[in-house]
Design a protein around this motif. Structure first.
Motif, PDB file in Angstrom:
ATOM      1  N   LEU A 162       0.838  -1.206   0.000  1.00 36.50           N
ATOM      2  CA  LEU A 162       0.000   0.000   0.000  1.00 36.50           C
ATOM      3  C   LEU A 162       0.872   1.255   0.000  1.00 36.50           C
ATOM      4  O   LEU A 162       0.635   2.180  -0.753  1.00 36.50           O
ATOM      5  CB  LEU A 162      -0.936   0.017   1.215  1.00 36.50           C
ATOM      6  CG  LEU A 162      -2.248  -0.767   1.066  1.00 36.50           C
ATOM      7  CD1 LEU A 162      -2.952  -0.886   2.409  1.00 36.50           C
ATOM      8  CD2 LEU A 162      -3.174  -0.137   0.037  1.00 36.50           C
TER       9      LEU A 162
ATOM     10  N   CYS B 265      -8.266   3.081   8.889  1.00 39.60           N
ATOM     11  CA  CYS B 265      -9.009   3.758   7.807  1.00 39.60           C
ATOM     12  C   CYS B 265     -10.171   2.868   7.352  1.00 39.60           C
ATOM     13  O   CYS B 265     -10.143   2.305   6.256  1.00 39.60           O
ATOM     14  CB  CYS B 265      -8.092   4.108   6.649  1.00 39.60           C
ATOM     15  SG  CYS B 265      -6.984   2.797   6.128  1.00 39.60           S
TER      16      CYS B 265
ATOM     17  N   SER C  19     -11.881   3.059   3.789  1.00 33.52           N
ATOM     18  CA  SER C  19     -11.111   2.858   2.555  1.00 33.52           C
ATOM     19  C   SER C  19     -11.552   1.586   1.830  1.00 33.52           C
ATOM     20  O   SER C  19     -11.443   0.483   2.363  1.00 33.52           O
ATOM     21  CB  SER C  19      -9.616   2.752   2.894  1.00 33.52           C
ATOM     22  OG  SER C  19      -8.928   2.195   1.791  1.00 33.52           O
ATOM     23  N   ARG C  20     -12.018   1.758   0.605  1.00 33.84           N
ATOM     24  CA  ARG C  20     -12.444   0.623  -0.220  1.00 33.84           C
ATOM     25  C   ARG C  20     -11.253  -0.289  -0.515  1.00 33.84           C
ATOM     26  O   ARG C  20     -11.361  -1.520  -0.470  1.00 33.84           O
ATOM     27  CB  ARG C  20     -13.067   1.178  -1.513  1.00 33.84           C
ATOM     28  CG  ARG C  20     -13.402   0.210  -2.610  1.00 33.84           C
ATOM     29  CD  ARG C  20     -14.267  -0.970  -2.204  1.00 33.84           C
ATOM     30  NE  ARG C  20     -15.438  -0.634  -1.432  1.00 33.84           N
ATOM     31  CZ  ARG C  20     -16.067  -1.499  -0.612  1.00 33.84           C
ATOM     32  NH1 ARG C  20     -15.610  -2.716  -0.446  1.00 33.84           N
ATOM     33  NH2 ARG C  20     -17.125  -1.122   0.059  1.00 33.84           N
ATOM     34  N   GLU C  21     -10.088   0.308  -0.776  1.00 36.95           N
ATOM     35  CA  GLU C  21      -8.896  -0.487  -1.106  1.00 36.95           C
ATOM     36  C   GLU C  21      -8.512  -1.391   0.056  1.00 36.95           C
ATOM     37  O   GLU C  21      -8.201  -2.564  -0.133  1.00 36.95           O
ATOM     38  CB  GLU C  21      -7.711   0.433  -1.444  1.00 36.95           C
ATOM     39  CG  GLU C  21      -7.811   1.151  -2.758  1.00 36.95           C
ATOM     40  CD  GLU C  21      -8.802   2.307  -2.720  1.00 36.95           C
ATOM     41  OE1 GLU C  21      -9.285   2.662  -1.617  1.00 36.95           O
ATOM     42  OE2 GLU C  21      -9.091   2.863  -3.785  1.00 36.95           O
ATOM     43  N   VAL C  22      -8.525  -0.825   1.265  1.00 45.23           N
ATOM     44  CA  VAL C  22      -8.149  -1.620   2.437  1.00 45.23           C
ATOM     45  C   VAL C  22      -9.181  -2.717   2.689  1.00 45.23           C
ATOM     46  O   VAL C  22      -8.832  -3.869   2.969  1.00 45.23           O
ATOM     47  CB  VAL C  22      -7.984  -0.712   3.678  1.00 45.23           C
ATOM     48  CG1 VAL C  22      -7.845  -1.538   4.944  1.00 45.23           C
ATOM     49  CG2 VAL C  22      -6.760   0.186   3.505  1.00 45.23           C
TER      50      VAL C  22
ATOM     51  N   GLU D  13     -10.401   7.569   5.592  1.00 44.17           N
ATOM     52  CA  GLU D  13      -9.877   6.839   4.434  1.00 44.17           C
ATOM     53  C   GLU D  13      -8.350   6.860   4.390  1.00 44.17           C
ATOM     54  O   GLU D  13      -7.732   6.095   3.666  1.00 44.17           O
ATOM     55  CB  GLU D  13     -10.383   7.462   3.132  1.00 44.17           C
ATOM     56  CG  GLU D  13     -11.831   7.178   2.821  1.00 44.17           C
ATOM     57  CD  GLU D  13     -12.197   7.763   1.468  1.00 44.17           C
ATOM     58  OE1 GLU D  13     -12.442   6.981   0.537  1.00 44.17           O
ATOM     59  OE2 GLU D  13     -12.221   9.000   1.350  1.00 44.17           O
TER      60      GLU D  13
ATOM     61  N   THR E  13      -5.454   5.331  -1.435  1.00 46.98           N
ATOM     62  CA  THR E  13      -6.857   5.134  -1.039  1.00 46.98           C
ATOM     63  C   THR E  13      -7.800   6.229  -1.541  1.00 46.98           C
ATOM     64  O   THR E  13      -8.997   6.160  -1.299  1.00 46.98           O
ATOM     65  CB  THR E  13      -6.986   5.087   0.497  1.00 46.98           C
ATOM     66  OG1 THR E  13      -6.619   6.375   1.020  1.00 46.98           O
ATOM     67  CG2 THR E  13      -6.117   4.013   1.100  1.00 46.98           C
TER      68      THR E  13
END
Ligand code: FES
Length: 211
Positions: free
Chosen positions: A42, A105, A108-111, A133, A187
């Protein structure tokens, strides 16, 4: 010393059973990427100095009888090192890291997507802000400092109170509106904070933020 292993020469070692060669100064992560071996990351970005803040890139290394789990973006290989990118030990550490990131976070969609890939859908750690995020990875601070050279961003405080800020917490006239911070954010967290970061850039230049 084998001349091929002298400082600045190629370093031969093994990742997931595959023989690989690292160029001068390469980290384990850079070598893995060069050989198309996937290690999740990340905070790493090739344009800036690695900082090792997310710890998602952990791998297990074995050298002789010594075994440890290290951040692959910060660790340089040595000859005959054995690296496992997805051992049980690595998966356990990565799940723990993802739980911490989910608390840091949670918006956060990525996480969330990364966590789900490892079967992590909730966290045992305290969530400070359910809308957060930003994972405080430092990519934006590093790119502003090292690539753009204007230092419009910084981190205030440390540990759990660490926050991304403009210096002295005021809109920053140093910002040139290049958009590098936004483009390297893993993110998308900076998009919402843009007005604070850019200060009165639009008034000063007659242009909005370029991104
Ligand atoms: S990618 Fe190595 S610590 Fe974040």
């Amino acid at each position: 010393m084998n001349p091929k292993n002298k400082p600045g020469g190629l370093i031969k070692f093994v990742i997931d059973g595959q023989k690989v060669e690292a160029g001068p100064g390469w980290s384990i992560l850079e070598t893995a990427r060069h050989h198309h071996i996937h290690i999740p990351t990340l905070c790493f970005h090739p344009a800036v100095t690695p900082w090792g803040s997310c710890r998602l890139c952990v791998v297990e290394t074995r050298y002789g009888k010594r075994s440890q789990v290290v951040a692959s973006c910060l660790t340089r290989p040595v000859p005959e090192l054995e690296v496992m990118t997805n051992s049980e030990r690595v998966q356990n550490v990565r799940r723990w890291v993802l739980e911490m990131l989910l608390a840091e976070c949670p918006a956060s969609r990525e996480v969330k997507d990364l966590a789900a890939q490892y079967g992590v859908t909730s966290t045992r750690f305290a969530i400070k802000d359910p809308n957060e995020e930003c994972l405080k990875c430092g990519r934006c601070v590093a790119v502003c400092h090292e690539v753009v050279g204007v230092n419009a961003l910084t981190f205030g405080s440390r540990g759990v109170t660490k926050q991304l800020e403009t210096p002295h917490r005021v809109p920053n006239n140093a910002c040139v509106g290049c958009g590098c911070c936004v483009s390297v954010c893993p993110t998308g967290a900076l998009q919402a904070r843009l007005d604070t970061v850019r200060g009165d850039l639009a008034r000063r230049t007659g242009h909005g933020f370029a991104h």
